[in-house]
Motif scaffolding. Structure first.
Motif, mmCIF file in Angstrom:
data_model
loop_
_atom_site.group_PDB
_atom_site.id
_atom_site.type_symbol
_atom_site.label_atom_id
_atom_site.label_comp_id
_atom_site.label_asym_id
_atom_site.label_seq_id
_atom_site.Cartn_x
_atom_site.Cartn_y
_atom_site.Cartn_z
ATOM 1 N N SER A 1 -28.440 -115.177 -7.742
ATOM 2 C CA SER A 1 -26.989 -115.272 -7.721
ATOM 3 C C SER A 1 -26.547 -114.984 -6.294
ATOM 4 N N ARG A 2 -25.308 -115.300 -6.020
ATOM 5 C CA ARG A 2 -24.764 -114.975 -4.711
ATOM 6 C C ARG A 2 -23.249 -114.915 -4.794
ATOM 7 N N SER A 3 -22.657 -114.194 -3.885
ATOM 8 C CA SER A 3 -21.206 -114.123 -3.800
ATOM 9 C C SER A 3 -20.703 -115.392 -3.125
ATOM 10 N N VAL A 4 -19.688 -116.007 -3.732
ATOM 11 C CA VAL A 4 -19.094 -117.223 -3.184
ATOM 12 C C VAL A 4 -17.600 -116.993 -3.074
ATOM 13 N N TYR A 5 -17.055 -117.262 -1.891
ATOM 14 C CA TYR A 5 -15.611 -117.192 -1.713
ATOM 15 C C TYR A 5 -15.034 -118.578 -1.963
ATOM 16 N N LEU A 6 -14.039 -118.647 -2.851
ATOM 17 C CA LEU A 6 -13.352 -119.894 -3.172
ATOM 18 C C LEU A 6 -12.017 -119.885 -2.431
ATOM 19 N N GLN B 1 -10.384 -116.017 -4.068
ATOM 20 C CA GLN B 1 -11.171 -114.913 -4.606
ATOM 21 C C GLN B 1 -12.658 -115.156 -4.397
ATOM 22 N N SER B 2 -13.410 -114.067 -4.427
ATOM 23 C CA SER B 2 -14.863 -114.147 -4.392
ATOM 24 C C SER B 2 -15.381 -113.975 -5.805
ATOM 25 N N ILE B 3 -16.407 -114.747 -6.142
ATOM 26 C CA ILE B 3 -17.028 -114.639 -7.461
ATOM 27 C C ILE B 3 -18.536 -114.485 -7.273
ATOM 28 N N ASP B 4 -19.182 -113.966 -8.286
ATOM 29 C CA ASP B 4 -20.632 -113.884 -8.290
ATOM 30 C C ASP B 4 -21.126 -115.132 -9.022
ATOM 31 N N ALA B 5 -21.715 -116.077 -8.281
ATOM 32 C CA ALA B 5 -22.131 -117.359 -8.847
ATOM 33 C C ALA B 5 -23.617 -117.342 -9.176
ATOM 34 N N ASP B 6 -23.962 -117.877 -10.346
ATOM 35 C CA ASP B 6 -25.368 -118.027 -10.719
ATOM 36 C C ASP B 6 -26.065 -118.969 -9.743
#
Length: 194
Positions: A39-44, A63-68
């Motif tokens: 997983s990794r943090s992704v800023y949208l 927002q930043s999300i934790d993406a699979d």
């Protein structure tokens, strides 16, 4: 490929992001660069809503999300309003030229796209031997418009089956029922059933 700051200059948070990029106007790509990460943090970026390409879940921008990030794929997001054509796997130019194309329409914003085809084996497109179909989605009317074909149509079938699929992100990426239409070079509109 473009750095996020080139598309979202008003969002100060993208100015120092150097491990995400836009691929065309629709796709946000977030490669996984840490060994063994799943997983990794992704800023949208703010100013748009975003869909997880693999699951269809919709997120608000800013927002930043934790993406699979399982081993077989990297995080990939699609901007709301995008129109993404997909078709069958092909191995060479001219294979399956009249196969149906699916148009994935990501709801939540107006959008446009130009579907271009030519013979793919020569320079006749320079003399107008090509097909360009302008596509436009209107969020207010829930309509996808396929405009009048530009060019002489060379390289594209005279009639093309399009399957229109709206992705709305509700309930984890609900897809509205497919609507199949036969396009013959003249404009037509497809209305999403709510």
């Amino acid at each position: 490929m473009r750095g996020l700051v080139m598309n979202f200059a008003a969002d100060a948070k993208v100015r120092n992001i150097d491990d995400e990029f836009m691929f065309g106007p629709a796709f946000l790509v977030a490669p996984v660069t840490q060994y063994g990460a799943r997983s990794r943090s992704v800023y949208l970026p703010a100013g748009a809503d975003w869909y997880d390409f693999n699951h269809g879940k919709r997120y608000s921008g800013g927002q930043s999300i934790d993406a699979d990030a399982p081993l077989e794929r990297m995080p990939l997001f699609v901007r709301a309003g995008a129109i993404v054509p997909t078709g069958p796997d092909i191995q060479y130019t001219g294979q399956k030229p009249d196969a149906a194309l699916t148009l994935l329409v990501y709801t939540g914003a107006d959008g446009s796209f130009s579907l271009y085809e030519d013979e793919g084996t020569n320079y006749r497109y320079e003399q107008g031997h090509y097909s360009r179909i302008p596509l436009r989605c209107d969020e207010a009317t829930h309509t996808l418009s396929l405009g009048v074909r530009e060019g002489d149509g060379a390289g594209a079938p005279a009639s093309r089956r399009f399957v229109v699929r709206w992705v709305d992100g509700c309930g984890g990426g609900r897809v509205h029922g497919d609507v199949a239409v036969d396009y013959r070079g003249l404009g037509l509109s497809v209305v999403r059933k709510l």
